[in-house]
Design a protein around this motif. Structure first.
Motif, PDB file in Angstrom:
ATOM      1  N   PRO A   4       0.864  -1.093  -0.428  1.00  0.00           N
ATOM      2  CA  PRO A   4       0.090  -0.254   0.167  1.00  0.00           C
ATOM      3  C   PRO A   4       0.980   1.120   0.539  1.00  0.00           C
ATOM      4  O   PRO A   4       0.175   2.166  -0.723  1.00  0.00           O
ATOM      5  CB  PRO A   4      -1.144   0.498   1.823  1.00  0.00           C
ATOM      6  CG  PRO A   4      -1.035  -1.524   1.870  1.00  0.00           C
ATOM      7  CD  PRO A   4       0.465  -2.145   1.338  1.00  0.00           C
ATOM      8  N   GLN A   5       1.756   1.798   0.451  1.00  0.00           N
ATOM      9  CA  GLN A   5       3.440   2.357   0.415  1.00  0.00           C
ATOM     10  C   GLN A   5       3.573   2.459  -0.619  1.00  0.00           C
ATOM     11  O   GLN A   5       3.837   3.770  -1.186  1.00  0.00           O
ATOM     12  CB  GLN A   5       3.763   2.152   1.502  1.00  0.00           C
ATOM     13  CG  GLN A   5       5.803   1.543   1.216  1.00  0.00           C
ATOM     14  CD  GLN A   5       4.810   0.140   1.772  1.00  0.00           C
ATOM     15  OE1 GLN A   5       4.098  -0.289   1.787  1.00  0.00           O
ATOM     16  NE2 GLN A   5       5.632  -0.607   1.362  1.00  0.00           N
ATOM     17  N   THR A   6       3.745   1.517  -1.919  1.00  0.00           N
ATOM     18  CA  THR A   6       4.346   1.615  -3.417  1.00  0.00           C
ATOM     19  C   THR A   6       2.983   3.155  -4.030  1.00  0.00           C
ATOM     20  O   THR A   6       1.753   3.023  -3.910  1.00  0.00           O
ATOM     21  CB  THR A   6       3.853   1.019  -3.828  1.00  0.00           C
ATOM     22  OG1 THR A   6       4.277  -0.534  -3.262  1.00  0.00           O
ATOM     23  CG2 THR A   6       4.568   0.274  -5.710  1.00  0.00           C
ATOM     24  N   THR A   7       3.716   3.927  -4.955  1.00  0.00           N
ATOM     25  CA  THR A   7       3.221   4.705  -5.347  1.00  0.00           C
ATOM     26  C   THR A   7       3.689   4.951  -7.239  1.00  0.00           C
ATOM     27  O   THR A   7       4.214   3.645  -7.207  1.00  0.00           O
ATOM     28  CB  THR A   7       3.715   6.511  -5.339  1.00  0.00           C
ATOM     29  OG1 THR A   7       4.433   6.357  -5.209  1.00  0.00           O
ATOM     30  CG2 THR A   7       2.497   6.351  -3.657  1.00  0.00           C
ATOM     31  N   ALA A   8       2.889   5.218  -8.131  1.00  0.00           N
ATOM     32  CA  ALA A   8       3.226   5.015  -9.820  1.00  0.00           C
ATOM     33  C   ALA A   8       2.141   6.280  -9.774  1.00  0.00           C
ATOM     34  O   ALA A   8       1.440   6.862  -9.510  1.00  0.00           O
ATOM     35  CB  ALA A   8       2.294   4.022  -9.621  1.00  0.00           C
ATOM     36  N   LEU A   9       3.339   6.755 -10.979  1.00  0.00           N
ATOM     37  CA  LEU A   9       2.269   7.605 -11.482  1.00  0.00           C
ATOM     38  C   LEU A   9       2.169   7.539 -13.332  1.00  0.00           C
ATOM     39  O   LEU A   9       3.075   6.321 -13.700  1.00  0.00           O
ATOM     40  CB  LEU A   9       3.425   8.825 -12.176  1.00  0.00           C
ATOM     41  CG  LEU A   9       3.825  10.039 -12.796  1.00  0.00           C
ATOM     42  CD1 LEU A   9       2.692  10.576 -12.734  1.00  0.00           C
ATOM     43  CD2 LEU A   9       5.154  10.436 -13.051  1.00  0.00           C
TER      44      LEU A   9
END
Length: 90
Positions: free
Chosen positions: A6-11
């Motif tokens: 859940p702490q992963t981010t994506a652009l």
């Protein structure tokens, strides 16, 4: 990765606003169909008001942020300028 961690981010970069709107609707439908899902999605375009843009990141940034190359360039350019020319002390 955003689902597993859940702490992963994506652009998510879209060349056209119409494509971004279409793909984000599909992604939102997919996310809603997942059980126990807590992914936060955001679509930022040139038409997105500044107050809404701030709400995307406060208190937590989205896991997936969709943005156009032009808007991304605008924000990165302004961050760089702010670092090069800090505001004078009051």
């Amino acid at each position: 990765m955003c689902i597993k961690q859940p702490q992963t981010t994506a652009l998510y970069i879209f060349p056209l606003k119409a494509l971004a709107l279409d793909q984000m609707r599909k992604l939102q439908s997919l996310v809603k169909a997942m059980p126990n899902n807590r992914l936060k999605l955001a679509l930022m375009t040139g038409d997105t008001p500044a107050t809404e843009r701030q709400r995307f990141f406060i208190p937590n940034p989205p896991n997936i942020l969709a943005v156009s190359p032009d808007l991304l360039h605008y924000y990165l350019y302004n961050v760089r300028r702010r670092d090069e020319y800090p505001a004078p002390d009051s």
